[in-house]
Design an enzyme around this catalytic site. Structure first.
Site, PDB file in Angstrom:
ATOM      1  N   ASP A  69       0.772  -1.276   0.163  1.00 48.25           N
ATOM      2  CA  ASP A  69      -0.024  -0.085   0.060  1.00 48.25           C
ATOM      3  C   ASP A  69       0.885   1.382   0.147  1.00 48.25           C
ATOM      4  O   ASP A  69       0.295   2.282   0.360  1.00 48.25           O
ATOM      5  CB  ASP A  69      -0.935   0.084   1.104  1.00 48.25           C
ATOM      6  CG  ASP A  69      -1.749  -1.252   1.352  1.00 48.25           C
ATOM      7  OD1 ASP A  69      -2.325  -1.687   0.487  1.00 48.25           O
ATOM      8  OD2 ASP A  69      -1.831  -1.725   2.510  1.00 48.25           O
ATOM      9  N   LYS A 122       2.469   2.363  -4.728  1.00 49.43           N
ATOM     10  CA  LYS A 122       3.262   1.697  -6.278  1.00 49.43           C
ATOM     11  C   LYS A 122       2.545   2.048  -7.448  1.00 49.43           C
ATOM     12  O   LYS A 122       3.123   2.345  -8.474  1.00 49.43           O
ATOM     13  CB  LYS A 122       3.495   0.257  -5.866  1.00 49.43           C
ATOM     14  CG  LYS A 122       4.297  -0.253  -4.806  1.00 49.43           C
ATOM     15  CD  LYS A 122       4.553  -1.587  -4.760  1.00 49.43           C
ATOM     16  CE  LYS A 122       3.240  -2.449  -4.566  1.00 49.43           C
ATOM     17  NZ  LYS A 122       2.611  -2.077  -3.151  1.00 49.43           N
ATOM     18  N   GLY A 165      -3.842  -4.094  -4.942  1.00 50.82           N
ATOM     19  CA  GLY A 165      -4.833  -3.036  -5.574  1.00 50.82           C
ATOM     20  C   GLY A 165      -3.754  -1.932  -5.760  1.00 50.82           C
ATOM     21  O   GLY A 165      -3.273  -1.446  -4.810  1.00 50.82           O
ATOM     22  N   HIS A 166      -3.895  -1.598  -7.019  1.00 52.94           N
ATOM     23  CA  HIS A 166      -3.260   0.023  -7.500  1.00 52.94           C
ATOM     24  C   HIS A 166      -4.211   0.757  -7.776  1.00 52.94           C
ATOM     25  O   HIS A 166      -5.179   0.714  -8.477  1.00 52.94           O
ATOM     26  CB  HIS A 166      -2.301  -0.400  -8.455  1.00 52.94           C
ATOM     27  CG  HIS A 166      -1.001  -1.274  -8.064  1.00 52.94           C
ATOM     28  ND1 HIS A 166      -0.302  -2.015  -9.141  1.00 52.94           N
ATOM     29  CD2 HIS A 166      -0.741  -1.381  -7.025  1.00 52.94           C
ATOM     30  CE1 HIS A 166       0.790  -2.689  -8.384  1.00 52.94           C
ATOM     31  NE2 HIS A 166       0.726  -2.316  -7.176  1.00 52.94           N
ATOM     32  N   GLN A 226       1.950  -5.777  -3.303  1.00 53.80           N
ATOM     33  CA  GLN A 226       2.221  -6.172  -1.966  1.00 53.80           C
ATOM     34  C   GLN A 226       3.314  -5.462  -1.526  1.00 53.80           C
ATOM     35  O   GLN A 226       3.767  -4.406  -2.096  1.00 53.80           O
ATOM     36  CB  GLN A 226       2.110  -7.559  -1.567  1.00 53.80           C
ATOM     37  CG  GLN A 226       0.614  -8.160  -1.385  1.00 53.80           C
ATOM     38  CD  GLN A 226       0.310  -8.794  -2.786  1.00 53.80           C
ATOM     39  OE1 GLN A 226       1.138  -9.374  -3.403  1.00 53.80           O
ATOM     40  NE2 GLN A 226      -0.830  -9.067  -2.988  1.00 53.80           N
TER      41      GLN A 226
END
Length: 428
Positions: A13, A16, A40-41, A223
């Site tokens: 988180d 990235k 999740g991005h 991650q």
């Protein structure tokens, strides 16, 4: 540099997605090599926000090839929903390749993930219940089903039927839950196979030939380092290798093909789920950081635990990843703090600890050793060069560089692409 790896240098988180999106604009190929749609991005382009989970962030550029590598565990249902969402936002999804060697997530993986987490009671890991761990378990047990199996109907039905029967035994007899409908799963996944067929390739060839021909290849991390199955805060980790060493295996290339490794770090520290967190501020300070940084999970919506920057952790991430550059994210979140703290070491009783310990019991007993620096009140979200930053903001960054001994090449001062200060180019 023609090959760049982007990794999270904390607990994930870190932001990235923004840097990957920024670098993807210069890339010919963007590669995901581990994890699944538990990642999740969030990418902000103008007034539009894109939430990406399985599809690489290069998808927002029409000419970029986006590779889902062999190290990824692939959820066809999640993938197709993401395709639909991107299409509704006007994004072309033609340039996607899915590795024929990637393992497939099935409903029984998700069910077992959920049931296993439920019985852990007070010792829950904090899994997203998307079937990631159970799918990797099958992979290691050598009973998994791969994308290439899905492409042959006869082989696929035979393997899947066998696995459903086996997993239903576990679901019914171990967990006492209702078994899954074999026919429904088979019919659903045969339909998925036809929908994804056009994307399936031997991506190891794509990536290798792209590098050999001098194209710019960006390896997109998911991650973070402290979630690595071997090197993270076990057992509160993911089931793959988010560290730089995971990319050669997960993309099918040699390690000598990786040139630059960029560590993405927040200007503070966050984590999701359970486990020791030495610099956590479970108080008004943590709440202030959480609200200012919108610290809620892209995939889960869960509030993140927040605390001060932990240099011990980032030095560890530097060592195990071989970081060659840092990108400091969300620096603007710290605007308005009179004083800022940086953890420079851990104290456990009378002992000073400079290296990040493997034992969670030991880590849980550690207290942070802080160095305090002056904060700033100026709005930095409009700064476009390093020189425009307030002096105290620059001193804060210089202290981090001094402690980590890795150059900060990128500084983010807001969520938009335009709010990115590049001190030194990554692709050269």
């Amino acid at each position: 540099m023609s090959t760049v790896v982007v990794v999270g240098a904390q607990w994930g988180d870190e932001g990235k997605g923004k840097i990957i999106d920024y670098l993807a604009g210069e890339s010919d190929v963007v590669v995901r090599a581990q994890g699944g749609n538990n990642a999740g991005h969030t990418v902000v382009v103008g007034d539009k926000k894109y939430a990406l989970h399985l599809i690489p962030s290069g998808i927002l550029y029409d000419d970029t090839i986006n590779v889902i590598g062999n190290g990824v565990v692939f959820d066809p249902e999640g993938f197709l929903k993401e395709i639909e969402q991107l299409a509704s936002q006007g994004v072309s999804t033609d340039n996607i390749q899915i590795s024929d060697r990637a393992h497939v997530i099935f409903p029984y993986h998700k069910k077992i993930d959920e049931l296993a987490e439920d019985v852990r009671a007070g010792e829950k890991i904090g899994t997203t219940k998307k079937g990631i761990g159970p799918c990797y378990m099958d992979k290691v047990e050598r009973s998994g089903i791969r994308i290439c199996d899905m492409m042959d109907k006869e082989i696929f039905v035979e393997k899947l039927s066998k696995q459903i029967k086996s997993k239903n035994e576990i679901i019914e007899k171990i967990y006492g839950a209702e078994k899954l409908d074999e026919k429904q799963i088979i019919d659903t996944y045969l339909a998925y196979a036809e929908k994804i067929r056009k994307y399936v390739e031997d991506t190891t060839v794509t990536v290798y030939e792209s590098i050999k021909s001098g194209k710019k290849v960006l390896f997109e991390g998911a991650q973070g380092t402290l979630l690595d199955i071997d090197l993270g805060t076990y057992p509160y980790v993911t089931s793959s290798h988010p560290t730089s060493g995971g990319f050669p295996n997960g993309a099918g290339i040699g390690p000598n093909m990786i040139e630059e490794v960029v560590g993405i770090v927040k200007a503070y520290t966050t984590r999701v789920g359970k486990g020791p967190f030495v610099t956590e501020e479970d108080n008004e300070t943590g709440d202030k950081i959480r609200i200012a940084g919108n610290e809620f999970g892209t995939t889960t919506g869960r509030p993140r635990r927040c605390g001060w920057f932990d240099a011990v952790m980032v030095k560890y991430a530097t060592r195990v990843n071989g970081l060659t550059a840092l990108s400091i994210m969300l620096l603007d979140v710290l605007t308005g703090f009179e004083k800022l703290r940086i953890c420079t070491g851990y104290k456990m009783g009378d002992q000073i600890i400079d290296n990040f310990p493997a034992s969670l019991e030991m880590l849980g007993k550690c207290e942070p050793i802080y160095e305090e620096v002056d904060g700033w009140i100026e709005d930095i979200t409009g700064c476009t060069t390093y020189e425009e930053l307030p002096e105290n903001a620059k001193k804060y960054l210089e202290k981090i560089e001094e402690l980590i001994q890795v150059p900060i090449k990128i500084v983010s001062v807001g969520p938009k692409r335009s709010q990115t200060i590049v001190r030194e180019k990554i692709f050269r």
